[in-house]
Design an enzyme around this catalytic site. Structure first.
Site, mmCIF file in Angstrom:
data_model
loop_
_atom_site.group_PDB
_atom_site.id
_atom_site.type_symbol
_atom_site.label_atom_id
_atom_site.label_comp_id
_atom_site.label_asym_id
_atom_site.label_seq_id
_atom_site.Cartn_x
_atom_site.Cartn_y
_atom_site.Cartn_z
ATOM 1 N N GLY A 216 0.826 -1.198 0.000
ATOM 2 C CA GLY A 216 0.000 0.000 0.000
ATOM 3 C C GLY A 216 0.864 1.253 0.000
ATOM 4 N N SER A 217 0.394 2.250 0.729
ATOM 5 C CA SER A 217 1.053 3.558 0.669
ATOM 6 C C SER A 217 2.450 3.556 1.255
ATOM 7 C CB SER A 217 0.208 4.592 1.400
ATOM 8 O OG SER A 217 -1.031 4.694 0.764
#
Lengths: 488, 469
Positions: A216-217
């Site tokens: 993810g981020s």
């Protein structure tokens, strides 16, 4: 009749001779091979015939050995706080063999390693029982406890590394299992083992090392590093030319940000990291192209199938065959990007260590039964994904995230903390509960003592930034705090 | 060994007479009793840390058996070979210790497996020695056996065929079960009786078999009508192989016949002929009989797993030998029980020797067998009558073949068969039959080495008076 009689006598002599040659062949030439054959039960009998050497954390044993009366095997492995240490120790079971450190250092722990030959001979001559050696780990009890207790009854994993050496400080996985419960070979042990195998939560999985998640981020840190290294960004506070939403190249797909983030439009790198702008990092990825992103990611350890700590970690993946829009998605930790918690801890540690990635390891020393050191691991540089200047720029950006961004939950009173949040989506169309990520490092006057990656299942992760900051950041915080307190 | 000096005397009978060598035998017997006693104490010390309680009884028992046997040999066969009794006693004594040692392993001494077997084996050994003494006392001259040539044939046939009507045990039909008494392995007795038959038969027919032949390509081929007996024996041993699923017995009988035929006729052609027949038979049967095939598969791939994923007996035996190395683990400290069942006490007893006494001990045991065979063959050389020669070579040859087939099978030299190691392995029939075999050999060697009776004083000298005129 005496002539044929003599010939018969020679023939009988040859029969006996053939037998003598055969037993020499079996018991001398083939002996070694037969003795170590994997189906030879004597191997296991020998393994458990003496008290097994211990695995040491902070000078104290986290394992033990106890006498049993279960058939062939005299001793059984025991574990102190087994559930907490299971990802480190693995198991040594009379019925199911050995795993992880127990398996890798089996010969040291049983005392049959060639390097212990001298000790063994002395013990044999003085009539003492053979003793096993010790495996001294780099882990920190307090950090491990903070990680394990922080995860609590949620599913998740924590990996913490000392950035300056690569020494692994914590390695937690939940739900876990107690290796003591399967160490014997009674019916109870077998039931326990079968239950563990069938448990849908897979308690025997070693999540920090052997399981990969969408980063993810948190992968935006890697993208930022690549952008800095390849000259796409020089000043982290300079505005970029990024529309919001950003249309993925060669497509009509819009890449949006999670929620209204007006600052993402033409946002600087620092700002983009602070509020986690998909648009800025997606465009950065597409602009620099696949090869540059992959090059930096591989310097951090991605796509390396042989990260041995010495337990082999799973291979973290960045696609090497993606097209431009896929590169944009990969740059924000989607598409085929996958990382172990250890991998993300390595990324963080390289940033914290001014761009130098140290090879992660968890075994400090191997010791003979008399405590003589027979092998000492020395820290080793693995690669340099970032120049020191770029690393410091990235540190500033990550520290802003904790200071006034999505990661405020990880602030420490006595150290500067840099971090990044993220969400790992799981299952087709997010059908399974997502995992919240938090990666961070702490920095004091003496440099950075700890980098940590936390991934934890979060049912309420509706928005990625808040989730990572809300559940995972406090765990990272307590692990960092434990390490800093322990170093005082 | 001083007996080698003696050989000159055994074949030619000097006027001085051969020394009886009974004192040599007595001295060797002392060792033959002491070695197993030390082994027995060794097991006790290794397993329990104490000298086993039964040591006095065991020493007394074995010593008494050996002592009685010695005294009887001294009385009834004073010129018998001095080595055979001590070697047999040593092997029997060590066998008892090994079985007792394996009795100490609870996993292979369950009630279902028949419990402890050493006491039973001790009883069988006693019976064996009793039969040994019986043969020595009642068989004054081995040539008496020649009278029973054809009766022997009938008895041997019955003994060989009988097991076909009894259920198979451990994959082979070589047992006959008598309810309430136990089970017998008639093959062990048959091997002696059939040797008697062959010796008697070949004594009579050897000239016909040897001389009436045609020369063809350097070989003397027998006449068609003389082929009859060898073909019958060949067919019989093939039938044993097929119906009793016992490769060992089959090999033993055919090999025995070929050896005796060769010695009787001195014709190499019989050996060539015999080997051709047995090779043809073996290949044919191995191609069609599944149980022989599985034995051969086990032999070729001893370590491969069984169909259910378990470790096979063959593999366990190989591991056991391998574990022993050169010096062995020491008595009582090995894991031959992993072979499982009663096999470590019977068929696989050599594996325990290999693991606990090592290559050294195993070679010593094999050399002991070699010595026993050599003394048997020497007896055949020394015997003065053709029947005695043939019988002795038959018995010694059968013994040699049995040792080879069993030890070769267990160590993986040849496919495994279902026979037992003479004297060493658990099994009543085997120990009794082999004691009888030794007794017959001792009787033949006694006759051979006995000084010829002094010529009777010529009565003519007294009776014929010169009548002086």
């Amino acid at each position: 009749m005496n002539k044929p009689l003599r010939r018969v006598a020679i023939f009988c002599g040859l029969l006996v001779l053939a037998l003598l040659v055969r037993v020499n062949w079996v018991q001398f030439v083939q002996a070694e091979e037969l003795q170590s054959d994997k189906n030879n039960r004597r191997v296991a009998i020998e393994r458990y015939s003496v008290p097994r050497g211990n695995i040491i954390v902070d000078g104290k044993a986290i394992t033990g050995s106890t006498k049993t009366d279960s058939g062939d095997f005299e001793y059984k492995r025991t574990y102190k706080n087994g559930e907490m240490w299971a990802p480190v120790t693995g198991y040594a079971s009379q019925a199911y063999g050995a795993d992880k450190l127990e398996s890798l250092y089996d010969e040291i722990l049983t005392g049959s390693d060639d390097r212990l030959f001298f000790n063994r001979t002395i013990d044999m001559l003085t009539g003492k029982e053979q003793k096993g050696g010790q495996v001294v780990t780099t882990l920190k009890r307090d950090a491990q406890e903070a990680a394990y207790k922080g995860l609590g009854d949620k599913k998740g994993a924590v990996a913490a590394i000392d950035p300056s050496t690569g020494a692994i400080l914590a390695l937690a996985s939940t739900p876990s299992y107690d290796p003591s419960s399967i160490a014997g070979m009674t019916d109870t042990d077998q039931e326990n083992y079968q239950r563990l195998l069938k448990d849908p939560d897979k308690p025997m999985n070693n999540r920090p090392l052997r399981e990969t998640f969408f980063p993810g981020s948190t992968f935006k840190v890697v993208t930022a590093a690549a952008a800095l290294e390849h000259g796409l960004i020089d000043d982290i506070d300079a505005k970029t030319e990024t529309p919001a939403p950003y249309i993925l190249p060669n497509t009509k797909t819009e890449l949006k940000n999670d929620g209204p983030h007006p600052t993402c439009e033409n946002g600087s790198l620092r700002e983009a990291l602070r509020v986690s702008c998909n648009t800025v990092f997606g465009k950065l990825g597409a602009d620099m192209g696949r090869d540059k992103l992959v090059e930096t990611a591989e310097k951090f350890g991605f796509n390396d199938p042989e990260i041995d700590v010495p337990v082999r970690a799973a291979r973290s993946n960045v696609s090497t065959e993606m097209d431009k829009p896929q590169t944009a998605l990969s740059a924000i930790g989607q598409f085929e990007t996958a990382a172990t918690p250890l991998q993300m801890a390595m990324v963080t540690s390289a940033v914290a260590n001014d761009g130098k990635l140290m090879k992660p390891y968890m075994v400090d020393q191997l010791r003979a039964p008399n405590l003589n050191v027979i092998e000492q691991t020395s820290p080793e540089e693995m690669s340099r994904p970032l120049s020191p200047e770029n690393a410091q720029k990235l540190q500033q950006a990550m520290e802003t995230v904790v200071e006034k961004g999505t990661g405020t939950g990880a602030q420490l009173p006595n150290a500067t903390v840099g971090g990044k949040t993220g969400t790992a989506q799981r299952g087709v169309d997010n059908s399974e509960k997502p995992y919240a990520w938090f990666i961070s490092y702490a920095k004091t006057d003496q440099g950075s003592p700890v980098a940590v990656a936390v991934v934890v299942e979060d049912s309420d992760a509706s928005r990625e930034d808040i989730s990572g900051g809300g559940l995972a950041a406090p765990i990272a915080k307590s692990v960092m705090q434990a390490v800093i307190d322990g170093n005082k | 060994m001083s007996s080698t000096v003696n050989t000159g005397n055994t074949t030619t009978i000097g006027p001085m007479g051969a020394p009886s060598r009974r004192n040599t035998e007595l001295a060797l017997l002392v060792f033959a009793v002491l070695i197993p006693v030390f082994a027995y104490i060794n097991v006790g010390l290794a397993k329990e840390g104490t000298v086993p309680a039964g040591v006095l009884g065991y020493t007394g028992g074995l010593g008494l058996l050996a002592g009685i046997a010695h005294v009887m040999v001294r009385k009834f066969a004073p010129y018998a070979d001095p080595l055979m009794l001590p070697v047999a006693t040593l092997l029997n004594g060590l066998g008892l210790v090994l079985i007792w040692r394996l009795d100490q392993e609870p996993t292979i001494t369950t009630d279902a497996l028949g419990g402890a077997m050493a006491p039973g084996q001790l009883m069988w050994s006693t019976l064996g020695v009793a039969l040994f003494l019986g043969v020595l006392v009642f068989l004054k001259d081995h040539r008496v056996l020649q009278r029973y040539t054809y009766i022997s044939m009938v008895v041997a046939l019955i003994l060989l065929i009988l097991p076909m009507f009894f259920p198979a045990r451990f994959g082979a039909r070589i047992w006959i079960t008598i309810p309430g008494v136990g089970s017998l392995q008639p093959g062990e007795f048959a091997k002696i009786i059939i040797a008697v038959f062959f010796a008697g038969y070949l004594m009579v027919k050897r000239d016909a078999l040897a001389l009436a032949s045609r020369r063809f390509m350097g070989l003397y081929l027998p006449r068609g009508r003389d082929l009859g007996p060898i073909l019958v024996i060949w067919a019989l041993s093939l039938m044993i192989l097929i119906f009793e699923t016992d490769l060992g017995t089959s090999l033993l009988f055919f090999g025995l016949f070929v050896i005796m035929l060769y010695v009787a006729t001195e014709r190499t052609s019989w050996v060539v002929f015999g080997l051709t027949l047995s090779a043809a038979g073996a290949v044919t049967v191995a191609t069609f009989a599944s149980h022989v095939q599985s034995r051969v598969d086990n032999w070729l791939n001893p370590l491969s797993l069984a169909e259910n994923g378990g470790v096979t007996e063959t593999a366990q035996a190989m591991y056991t030998f391998g574990a022993g190395g050169i010096l062995g683990s020491g008595l009582g400290q090995g894991y031959s029980r992993l072979i499982g069942g009663i096999a470590p006490k019977s068929d696989y007893i050599l594996a325990t020797v290999g693991e606990e006494l090592g290559l050294t001990g195993l070679m010593a045991i094999l050399v002991l067998y070699g010595l026993l065979i050599e003394r048997g063959l020497r007896t055949a050389l020394a015997a003065r009558d053709p029947f005695g020669k043939l019988l002795a070579v038959g018995l010694a040859g059968a013994f040699a073949l049995q040792v080879f087939v069993v030890a070769g099978g267990v160590t993986g030299l040849i496919p495994l068969t279902g026979m037992t190691m003479p004297f060493l392995a658990q099994g009543g029939s085997s120990v009794i039959a082999n004691w009888a075999l030794i007794a017959i050999l001792l009787r033949i060697s006694d006759t051979a080495r006995r000084p010829a009776p002094a010529p009777a004083p010529s009565t003519d000298a007294e009776m014929t008076q010169v009548v002086r005129p």
